[in-house]
Scaffold this active site. Structure first.
Site, PDB file in Angstrom:
ATOM      1  N   GLU A 240      39.216  41.982  30.979  1.00  0.00           N
ATOM      2  CA  GLU A 240      38.724  42.863  29.914  1.00  0.00           C
ATOM      3  C   GLU A 240      39.307  44.280  30.040  1.00  0.00           C
ATOM      4  O   GLU A 240      39.610  44.927  29.037  1.00  0.00           O
ATOM      5  CB  GLU A 240      37.194  42.878  29.938  1.00  0.00           C
ATOM      6  CG  GLU A 240      36.632  41.505  29.581  1.00  0.00           C
ATOM      7  CD  GLU A 240      35.124  41.455  29.651  1.00  0.00           C
ATOM      8  OE1 GLU A 240      34.596  41.354  30.784  1.00  0.00           O
ATOM      9  OE2 GLU A 240      34.464  41.539  28.607  1.00  0.00           O
TER      10      GLU A 240
ATOM     11  N   GLU B 294      32.960  33.826  32.934  1.00  0.00           N
ATOM     12  CA  GLU B 294      31.573  34.210  32.652  1.00  0.00           C
ATOM     13  C   GLU B 294      30.655  33.054  32.253  1.00  0.00           C
ATOM     14  O   GLU B 294      29.576  32.903  32.835  1.00  0.00           O
ATOM     15  CB  GLU B 294      31.521  35.324  31.591  1.00  0.00           C
ATOM     16  CG  GLU B 294      31.930  36.696  32.111  1.00  0.00           C
ATOM     17  CD  GLU B 294      33.418  36.980  31.997  1.00  0.00           C
ATOM     18  OE1 GLU B 294      34.196  36.017  31.802  1.00  0.00           O
ATOM     19  OE2 GLU B 294      33.806  38.150  32.111  1.00  0.00           O
TER      20      GLU B 294
HETATM   21  N1  COA Z   1      32.879  40.201  43.559  1.00  0.00           N
HETATM   22  C1  COA Z   1      32.711  40.554  44.852  1.00  0.00           C
HETATM   23  N2  COA Z   1      33.519  40.162  45.850  1.00  0.00           N
HETATM   24  C2  COA Z   1      34.567  39.394  45.513  1.00  0.00           C
HETATM   25  C3  COA Z   1      34.816  38.988  44.194  1.00  0.00           C
HETATM   26  C4  COA Z   1      33.919  39.431  43.192  1.00  0.00           C
HETATM   27  N3  COA Z   1      34.100  39.101  41.909  1.00  0.00           N
HETATM   28  N4  COA Z   1      35.919  38.201  44.170  1.00  0.00           N
HETATM   29  C5  COA Z   1      36.346  38.141  45.443  1.00  0.00           C
HETATM   30  N5  COA Z   1      35.535  38.847  46.260  1.00  0.00           N
HETATM   31  C6  COA Z   1      35.653  39.020  47.695  1.00  0.00           C
HETATM   32  C7  COA Z   1      35.242  37.754  48.431  1.00  0.00           C
HETATM   33  O1  COA Z   1      33.830  37.707  48.605  1.00  0.00           O
HETATM   34  C8  COA Z   1      35.987  37.919  49.735  1.00  0.00           C
HETATM   35  O2  COA Z   1      35.285  38.827  50.550  1.00  0.00           O
HETATM   36  P1  COA Z   1      35.139  38.553  52.138  1.00  0.00           P
HETATM   37  O3  COA Z   1      36.563  38.570  52.646  1.00  0.00           O
HETATM   38  O4  COA Z   1      34.307  39.691  52.623  1.00  0.00           O
HETATM   39  O5  COA Z   1      34.500  37.211  52.264  1.00  0.00           O
HETATM   40  C9  COA Z   1      37.289  38.611  49.303  1.00  0.00           C
HETATM   41  O6  COA Z   1      37.015  39.198  48.033  1.00  0.00           O
HETATM   42  C10 COA Z   1      38.446  37.648  49.140  1.00  0.00           C
HETATM   43  O7  COA Z   1      38.035  36.617  48.248  1.00  0.00           O
HETATM   44  P2  COA Z   1      38.087  35.052  48.612  1.00  0.00           P
HETATM   45  O8  COA Z   1      37.094  34.346  47.758  1.00  0.00           O
HETATM   46  O9  COA Z   1      37.972  34.866  50.102  1.00  0.00           O
HETATM   47  O10 COA Z   1      39.564  34.698  48.188  1.00  0.00           O
HETATM   48  P3  COA Z   1      40.084  33.290  47.662  1.00  0.00           P
HETATM   49  O11 COA Z   1      41.550  33.397  47.607  1.00  0.00           O
HETATM   50  O12 COA Z   1      39.502  32.173  48.464  1.00  0.00           O
HETATM   51  O13 COA Z   1      39.506  33.158  46.180  1.00  0.00           O
HETATM   52  C11 COA Z   1      38.980  33.885  43.960  1.00  0.00           C
HETATM   53  C12 COA Z   1      39.884  34.084  45.194  1.00  0.00           C
HETATM   54  C13 COA Z   1      39.322  34.997  42.959  1.00  0.00           C
HETATM   55  C14 COA Z   1      39.260  32.511  43.355  1.00  0.00           C
HETATM   56  C15 COA Z   1      37.509  33.959  44.371  1.00  0.00           C
HETATM   57  O14 COA Z   1      37.332  35.122  45.158  1.00  0.00           O
HETATM   58  C16 COA Z   1      36.556  34.030  43.225  1.00  0.00           C
HETATM   59  O15 COA Z   1      36.304  33.017  42.591  1.00  0.00           O
HETATM   60  N6  COA Z   1      36.016  35.240  42.945  1.00  0.00           N
HETATM   61  C17 COA Z   1      35.020  35.415  41.919  1.00  0.00           C
HETATM   62  C18 COA Z   1      35.647  35.434  40.546  1.00  0.00           C
HETATM   63  C19 COA Z   1      34.559  35.637  39.530  1.00  0.00           C
HETATM   64  O16 COA Z   1      33.801  34.754  39.211  1.00  0.00           O
HETATM   65  N7  COA Z   1      34.448  36.893  39.048  1.00  0.00           N
HETATM   66  C20 COA Z   1      33.346  37.292  38.206  1.00  0.00           C
HETATM   67  C21 COA Z   1      33.738  37.222  36.793  1.00  0.00           C
HETATM   68  S1  COA Z   1      32.392  37.691  35.744  1.00  0.00           S
END
Ligand code: COA
Length: 241
Positions: free
Chosen positions: A115, A135
């Site tokens: 966004e 979302e």
């Molecule tokens: N909010 C808060 N922390 C987040 C985040 C988010 N949206 N996305 C990633 N992080 C953090 C993780 O908790 C992790 O923290 P840690 O190292 O302290 O555990 C760090 O960023 C790295 O992320 P990680 O999940 O370990 O990396 P990955 O390569 O395995 O996965 C994603 C990457 C993007 C697929 C996964 O992090 C994810 O699905 N994030 C959420 C996406 C989402 O739903 N966003 C909200 C949209 S409304």
């Protein structure tokens, strides 16, 4: 400008650089980031030295992985949330900026990240960029203009597909969908954004600003109203020369 905690703001040669800076959390968008972006957008708009802005993400892995899930649904009550939004409408402010904003997108560009990118005018992506709107899978809908900006950029059917199926889009498909203007190698991302910014910054800032406004505001008007806007801005330019 005060010191920021979760963004970096720098100004060089007429370009305002805004870096989302929480790489340990993949630059997830939190309330602190909202407040800091609000300030920085005001500075970009008001500072005559800034002709164009570039938004980018810190670290190797993401532009922004969406809303901070640790703050998820911890927002105040809907009444307070509405009041806060009224007083500090970051998305309304973002879309009202009259200077061009370029997004340099790499890695994860999800949810709020997508966004933010949509609030920018020109989008460059590196080959590793991945776009998505998770979302509905989280039981919410985009609340940072995404339901309105995405279909205006890529059309109704593709916007619905991305939003309703949760399918992620790779950089090359994003280019085909016109979600991004260009895809470049990762090492070329910032240089390409800077070349574009310098070119835009070399032109008359009033002409650039009016051209942006004629297109972005005109798109939400009827053709007649849009032509009127164009004529009005055109004559303002002529009378300022
Ligand atoms: N909010 C808060 N922390 C987040 C985040 C988010 N949206 N996305 C990633 N992080 C953090 C993780 O908790 C992790 O923290 P840690 O190292 O302290 O555990 C760090 O960023 C790295 O992320 P990680 O999940 O370990 O990396 P990955 O390569 O395995 O996965 C994603 C990457 C993007 C697929 C996964 O992090 C994810 O699905 N994030 C959420 C996406 C989402 O739903 N966003 C909200 C949209 S409304």
């Amino acid at each position: 400008m005060g010191d920021f905690e979760v963004i970096i703001y720098e100004k060089t040669d007429g370009i305002g650089y805004v870096t989302l800076n929480r790489p340990q959390a993949l630059n997830a968008y939190n309330l602190q980031m909202r407040d800091e972006l609000y300030q920085v957008l005001g500075a970009i708009e008001d500072d005559p030295e800034v002709r164009v802005a570039i938004f980018k993400g810190a670290g190797e892995r993401a532009f922004c992985a969406g809303a901070d899930l640790t703050e998820f649904l911890t927002a105040p009550s809907p009444v307070v949330a509405r009041q806060v939004r009224w007083e500090r409408d970051i998305w309304g402010l973002f879309l009202s900026i009259t200077k061009p904003i370029i997004a340099a997108l790499h890695g994860y560009v999800l949810g709020d990240g997508m966004e933010i990118a949509m609030c920018c005018d020109l989008r460059l992506a590196s080959e590793d960029a991945q776009f998505g709107m998770p979302e509905p899978g989280l039981g919410i809908i985009p609340a940072a203009c995404g339901t309105q900006t995405v279909p205006r950029v890529i059309g109704r059917a593709k916007a619905l597909e991305i939003l309703l199926t949760g399918r992620w889009i790779e950089a090359e498909e994003a280019r085909r969908l016109k979600l991004v203007n260009q895809v470049v190698p990762r090492t070329e991302l910032l240089p390409a954004a800077e070349r574009m910014a310098k070119k835009i910054g070399s032109y008359d800032p009033i002409a650039v600003s009016y051209a942006k406004q004629a297109i972005t505001r005109g798109l939400d008007l009827s053709l007649d109203e849009g032509l009127e806007l164009e004529a009005r801005l055109g004559s303002l330019i002529s009378s300022s020369k």
